[in-house]
Scaffold this active site. Structure first.
Site, PDB file in Angstrom:
ATOM      1  N   SER A   1      -6.112  -7.042   4.278  1.00  0.00           N
ATOM      2  CA  SER A   1      -5.531  -5.755   4.645  1.00  0.00           C
ATOM      3  C   SER A   1      -5.915  -4.665   3.646  1.00  0.00           C
ATOM      4  O   SER A   1      -6.204  -3.528   4.024  1.00  0.00           O
ATOM      5  CB  SER A   1      -4.002  -5.883   4.720  1.00  0.00           C
ATOM      6  OG  SER A   1      -3.399  -4.629   4.942  1.00  0.00           O
TER       7      SER A   1
ATOM      8  N   GLY B   1      -6.758  -0.306   2.065  1.00  0.00           N
ATOM      9  CA  GLY B   1      -6.402   0.047   0.707  1.00  0.00           C
ATOM     10  C   GLY B   1      -4.976  -0.341   0.387  1.00  0.00           C
ATOM     11  O   GLY B   1      -4.266  -0.925   1.209  1.00  0.00           O
TER      12      GLY B   1
ATOM     13  N   GLN C   1       1.078   1.195  -1.011  1.00  0.00           N
ATOM     14  CA  GLN C   1       2.251   1.508  -1.830  1.00  0.00           C
ATOM     15  C   GLN C   1       1.919   1.269  -3.295  1.00  0.00           C
ATOM     16  O   GLN C   1       1.383   0.218  -3.641  1.00  0.00           O
ATOM     17  CB  GLN C   1       3.441   0.640  -1.423  1.00  0.00           C
ATOM     18  CG  GLN C   1       4.742   1.034  -2.127  1.00  0.00           C
ATOM     19  CD  GLN C   1       5.917   0.226  -1.612  1.00  0.00           C
ATOM     20  OE1 GLN C   1       5.848  -1.005  -1.565  1.00  0.00           O
ATOM     21  NE2 GLN C   1       6.979   0.893  -1.223  1.00  0.00           N
TER      22      GLN C   1
ATOM     23  N   GLY D   1       5.333  -5.254  -8.088  1.00  0.00           N
ATOM     24  CA  GLY D   1       4.099  -5.192  -7.318  1.00  0.00           C
ATOM     25  C   GLY D   1       3.048  -6.205  -7.702  1.00  0.00           C
ATOM     26  O   GLY D   1       1.860  -5.988  -7.456  1.00  0.00           O
ATOM     27  N   GLU D   2       3.444  -7.338  -8.294  1.00  0.00           N
ATOM     28  CA  GLU D   2       2.437  -8.312  -8.744  1.00  0.00           C
ATOM     29  C   GLU D   2       1.651  -8.885  -7.570  1.00  0.00           C
ATOM     30  O   GLU D   2       0.449  -9.164  -7.701  1.00  0.00           O
ATOM     31  CB  GLU D   2       3.089  -9.447  -9.532  1.00  0.00           C
ATOM     32  CG  GLU D   2       2.072 -10.449 -10.051  1.00  0.00           C
ATOM     33  CD  GLU D   2       2.622 -11.413 -11.090  1.00  0.00           C
ATOM     34  OE1 GLU D   2       1.995 -12.472 -11.293  1.00  0.00           O
ATOM     35  OE2 GLU D   2       3.669 -11.103 -11.699  1.00  0.00           O
TER      36      GLU D   2
ATOM     37  N   ASN E   1      12.033  -7.886  -5.966  1.00  0.00           N
ATOM     38  CA  ASN E   1      11.671  -9.113  -5.270  1.00  0.00           C
ATOM     39  C   ASN E   1      12.760  -9.565  -4.309  1.00  0.00           C
ATOM     40  O   ASN E   1      12.482  -9.930  -3.164  1.00  0.00           O
ATOM     41  CB  ASN E   1      11.388 -10.225  -6.284  1.00  0.00           C
ATOM     42  CG  ASN E   1       9.986 -10.153  -6.853  1.00  0.00           C
ATOM     43  OD1 ASN E   1       9.036 -10.569  -6.220  1.00  0.00           O
ATOM     44  ND2 ASN E   1       9.861  -9.599  -8.046  1.00  0.00           N
TER      45      ASN E   1
END
Length: 290
Positions: free
Chosen positions: A62, A67, A70, A89-90, A124
């Site tokens: 994706s 790109g 977020q 955002g890991e 998370n």
């Protein structure tokens, strides 16, 4: 700090929304910026440890196509000037590396260790990125690091107290059953049904092998509930009265641990079963709290 706490309780929109709303940004005027991937390092206290290969591959595809939609959330790293540590955002960071990106859109904030840890857990949990065991361990860590109760933890992450309590109880399951949860072979609903049995490990294998639904697992647990091995010697325990059973249930929900109340005419004992050192720490903290 109190305002930040309430904002976190409502979610992460204030953190990952418009740049001008982020009052603690290192450079608020810059807003979202592109940060070279090699300058971004993983968070050692990241509550999520398991990243499914199929999901990462799908996200990488994706990202190649559209790109990174977020930005990730970073804070300055102690490794050196110009380097950053991931706060949230890991999964996007890992997938972006697979997709061959050289930079990531990011928001950069000056955050202390405790606040960064809390944000990482909330991000998370609220996005349901954790498997049930990681979620339970995240709650234990949050309560230990922040020195808060289950009820306070539930408010921080936007979950009900009963959800947090029931999730914490999953850490009482045998390691093999927890592994099924981590790998996605069992759901939290399956696991909750197995908690009430005397042979969670054996029943879990049967559930996985036969692909049983949660309802089928609950029925199996009811059928097998009395099959727990008993000692050959010693008197058989008398069934507990409704008040004692209700008290046990209330204590288990409040603590997120297995509780046994043995009452003999107003005299008896309370046994609390813990499965991790974090749970023992929580018991000690509650008993010694002024």
């Amino acid at each position: 700090m109190a305002e930040n706490r309430r904002g976190l309780g409502r979610g992460l929109s204030a953190l990952l929304g418009e740049a001008e709303e982020i009052s603690h940004a290192v450079d608020p005027a810059a807003g979202v910026r592109e940060v070279p991937i090699e300058l971004i390092h993983a968070n050692p206290d990241q509550p999520r440890r398991h990243f499914a290969e199929a999901e990462l591959a799908e996200l990488a595809d994706s990202i190649r196509d559209k790109g990174v939609l977020q930005p990730v959330l970073l804070r300055p790293s102690k490794r050196g000037e110009g380097e950053y540590e991931l706060v949230a955002g890991e999964r996007r960071w890992r997938a972006a590396q697979r997709a061959g990106l050289r930079a990531l859109p990011a928001l950069i904030r000056s955050l202390g260790d405790a606040e960064a840890f809390e944000i990482a857990i909330i991000e998370n949990v609220q996005r349901e990125d954790l498997n049930p065991i990681e979620e339970a361990r995240a709650y234990w860590s949050l309560m230990g690091v922040m020195q808060i109760t289950q009820e306070e933890a539930a408010k921080r992450v936007g979950k009900s107290r009963s959800h947090v309590a029931n999730t914490l109880r999953l850490t009482q399951l045998p390691e093999s059953v927890q592994e099924h949860l981590i790998e996605g072979r069992l759901t939290a609903g399956h696991a909750r049904a197995l908690l009430s049995t005397g042979d969670a490990e054996g029943l879990a294998e049967k559930v996985v092998a036969q692909g049983l639904s949660v309802r089928e697992t609950e029925a199996l647990a009811r059928d097998k509930g009395g099959d727990a091995p008993r000692k050959a010697s010693g008197p058989r325990k008398a069934p507990k009265d409704a008040d004692t059973a209700a008290l046990e249930s209330d204590l288990e929900e409040a603590l997120g641990m297995s509780v046994d109340v043995a009452d003999r005419g107003g005299v008896g004992e309370v046994r609390i079963r813990y499965a991790t050192l974090e749970q023992l720490d929580e018991i000690c903290r509650r008993l010694t709290r002024s």
